[in-house]
Design an enzyme around this catalytic site. Structure first.
Site, PDB file in Angstrom:
ATOM      1  N   ASP A 343       0.981  -1.225  -0.056  1.00 41.18           N
ATOM      2  CA  ASP A 343       0.009   0.042  -0.041  1.00 41.18           C
ATOM      3  C   ASP A 343       0.835   1.481   0.050  1.00 41.18           C
ATOM      4  OD1 ASP A 343      -2.662   1.289   0.608  1.00 41.18           O
ATOM      5  OD2 ASP A 343      -1.592   2.012   2.298  1.00 41.18           O
ATOM      6  N   GLU A 379       1.752  -0.394  -5.043  1.00 40.11           N
ATOM      7  CA  GLU A 379       0.740   1.063  -5.298  1.00 40.11           C
ATOM      8  C   GLU A 379       1.815   1.844  -5.407  1.00 40.11           C
ATOM      9  OE1 GLU A 379      -3.622   2.478  -3.712  1.00 40.11           O
ATOM     10  OE2 GLU A 379      -1.898   2.242  -2.148  1.00 40.11           O
TER      11      GLU A 379
END
Length: 694
Positions: A343, A379
């Site tokens: 993330d 990401e």
């Protein structure tokens, strides 16, 4: 408890609580503490405090004889309470061990969890003397895991199809699980495994499973942090998914997936913690050594907030880097995980000088003999300066490609001038990834993900409908490149429903025919809707759960068929990039873009803003080793316009074209294409395969 234990020096490694035959060794990092106290709790919640007797460098440690697996514990750290200098020590606050492999549950939100007195005139500059132990979860001494499972599927990237899912969202509403969903065991149950294997999935990517918080502000609204992006324990499986089993319920789940030939990828959040900014609670890292664990502003009272959550972990600090690496290795070895999706990965590559593709944490993962062999997916952005870094990570890191998502949505929506971008995305996004020896599989292509509309909602809503989130409907993406095709939300109008169904087939076919590594959002294959909510992060209910009963059987069959087609045709899943170069095997270019009349595309054609149809002939890439080269081609027609005729390329002697896919006729069997121009339906995608004429 006091009479049964004795304390000795112990050792500084490993960090955390490590049981042995004589007791348990405890080791915890803090560079700025002046005293570290181990707190042991009995079954009645009575606390015994023991000073850790040794400090080796910045590791505080001690061995406590007589303790066993199952012992509940925490820490209290002494040191300066000086927020202006970055220090927030408060020994009245019980702290969770950052290396805890098991926890008792979630904190009970109370003002005592904060190191300062909330609503005091000086806010966090004040000091709160209340004991937080009654409201804090305990760490628990956990058993050692069993060895690494050698039966990992180890699927090649070129063969990989990822399915992103939420442990509870995947299982909570499944009728065959009869209310037993929401756990790791349910996620690997026979009905789920059967569905995924029949679909053709090779890897499941779970939203965060590490121990996370339900934010205080959400609890006050009667909501929860459903997605799990507020971590507070990087080694412990979240208790809400254990279903009363021990922590190795996660490992048993992984082993069942492996037995079905499916890899497990874990979404991990090492860019921030659930402790928030300067007004957040003191639960673990903040109280152990705030100035070491977090990036601080020049005014050290405040936190660097590149993540948008209030804080950013200092992953270039040696001990924070060690924490992350130890955690990753634990999940990879003890828990059997096959890969990680990071993330806000741009935050992990930040140093004091900004984004650095050779940042310490990335270098550590690249050289690690265990982690470097796994699937590592970034990401590639955060909200900090220079935070958008798509394509800028080195191998072996893959990246979520949001340009693919947006490009495919906009082309099929009919936005002007989108054909060149679609061509770039379908051929592997070489503009982003073809550097530093990277492969086309570096691009993780997706149409939808947990964050945003489902595929059903992409074709059913123009606007987000997030009122249930309690943020005035203003949260979530504002521009989704979606289209309701005439009516906002559900409709009984047959024409609109048919148009939506075809649009979904066009997009999923584009995804599975594109070079790169495809990812499907769990439930999209069933036509799952979230009612237009494009940010269901706090919707632990029917909105966030997959609806298994209201499924779209035609689309489900079509997705299965497209995954099977991809598996059968290596041409659409190559590792090498396609650059219109001649192949030594036959002199043909590896990719050739054509107009519908069969002529080569010229610059003026690409610049036409009204271009709605592109045709492409694809072969194995120039330079493909002889043992992998194939002597056939695939011809794709992407038509976002009116019905037309398309001239197929002249087949070589002894070969002919067959139509294998037509999104206007999703159940049609493969059929030989007749000589002459081939009819292409309006708003459709067609796939022709070059086959032997006999």
């Amino acid at each position: 408890m006091q009479h049964r234990i004795s304390v000795s020096a112990g050792r500084a490694a490993p960090l955390g609580a490590t049981p042995d035959e004589a007791g348990v060794n405890f080791a915890v990092f803090s560079a700025n503490a002046t005293r570290m106290v181990l707190c042991l709790f009995d079954e009645d919640g009575r606390e015994t405090r023991i000073d850790l007797p040794e400090r080796e460098g910045d590791i505080w440690h001690g061995h406590v004889a007589g303790l066993t697996v199952g012992q509940a514990y925490g820490f209290r750290a002494y040191g300066p309470y000086a927020p202006d200098e970055g220090h927030r020590f408060n020994p009245n606050k019980l702290l969770l061990d950052p290396y805890a492999r098991q926890v008792t549950g979630a904190p009970v939100w109370d003002g005592a969890l904060y190191g300062y007195t909330r609503k005091a005139p000086a806010e966090d500059l004040s000091f709160d003397p209340r004991d937080s132990a009654p409201f804090m979860p305990r760490a628990v001494v956990a058993p050692e895991a069993w060895p690494h499972d050698p039966r990992r599927p180890a699927t090649r990237l070129s063969d990989t199809v990822i399915y992103e899912a939420h442990v509870k969202g995947l299982t909570a509403a499944h009728p065959a699980l009869a209310g037993a969903g929401g756990t790791f065991a349910a996620a690997a149950s026979d009905p789920i495994l059967d569905h995924l294997t029949r679909l053709g999935i090779t890897a499941i990517e779970f939203l965060p499973c590490q121990f996370f918080l339900d934010d205080h502000f959400l609890v006050e609204k009667g909501l929860v942090n459903y997605w799990g992006y507020q971590p507070i324990g990087y080694f412990a499986p979240d208790p809400r998914y254990l279903g009363g089993e021990d922590i190795f319920a996660f490992r048993r789940m992984v082993d069942r997936f492996h037995g079905a030939g499916i890899e497990v990828i874990l979404d991990v959040v090492y860019n921030h913690t659930g402790e928030g900014g300067h007004l957040g609670p003191t639960l673990s890292f903040r109280g152990l050594d705030n100035a070491s664990y977090y990036r601080l502003m020049p005014d050290a009272r405040y936190f660097v907030n590149d993540t948008g959550t209030g804080n950013t972990l200092a992953t270039d600090h040696p001990m924070v880097l060690r924490l992350v690496m130890d955690s990753l290795r634990y999940w990879a070895t003890s828990m059997g995980v096959d890969g990680f999706r990071f993330d806000l990965g741009a935050s992990l590559a930040r140093t004091e000088h900004g984004f650095d593709r050779n940042a310490p944490l990335l270098q550590a993962m690249r050289q690690d003999p265990v982690l470097s062999q796994l699937k590592l997916i970034m990401e590639p952005w955060d909200i900090g300066p220079g935070g958008y870094q798509l394509g800028n990570f080195s191998a072996p890191f893959l990246s979520w490609n949001d340009k693919f998502r947006d490009g495919v949505r906009r082309f099929w929506r009919g936005d002007p001038g989108r054909a060149p971008d679609l061509a770039t995305r379908v051929s592997g996004s070489a503009d982003l990834f073809d550097h530093s020896g990277r492969r086309a599989t570096s691009s993780v292509n997706f149409l939808t993900a947990h964050d945003g509309f489902t595929l059903e909602d992409v074709v059913s809503y123009r606007h987000r409908h997030n009122a249930a989130n309690g943020e005035g409907g203003k949260d979530g993406h504002g521009e989704n490149y979606s289209d309701n095709l005439g009516v906002e939300g559900p409709t009984d109008k047959a024409g609109i429903r048919a148009d939506r169904a075809r649009r979904k087939r066009n997009m999923i076919a584009t995804l599975l025919l594109s070079q790169g590594t495809p990812m499907i959002l769990g439930g999209d294959e069933l036509g799952n809707s979230q009612g237009g909510n494009n940010n269901a992060y706090n919707q632990d209910n029917e909105t966030g759960w997959i609806d298994w009963t209201d499924r779209d059987p035609v689309f489900h069959r079509f997705v299965r068929r497209m995954i099977a087609f991809r598996r059968a045709h290596p041409i659409v899943r190559q590792a090498m990039f396609l650059h219109s170069r001649e192949r030594a095997i036959d002199g043909f270019e590896d990719i050739f873009w054509r107009r519908t009349d069969g002529a080569a595309m010229g610059q003026e054609d690409w610049l036409d803003p009204d271009l709605r149809t592109i045709c492409v002939e694809i072969r194995t890439a120039s330079g493909t080793p002889h043992y992998a080269a194939l002597e056939y081609a695939i011809f794709l027609v992407f038509n976002a316009g009116e019905a037309l005729s398309c001239q197929l390329p002249e087949p070589p002697p002894g070969q002919r074209w067959s139509k294998h896919v037509d999104t206007a006729a999703p159940d049609a069997a493969p059929a030989r294409a007749e000589a002459g121009p081939a009819p292409i339906a309006a708003d459709s995608l067609a796939v022709f395969v070059l086959e032997p004429a006999t």
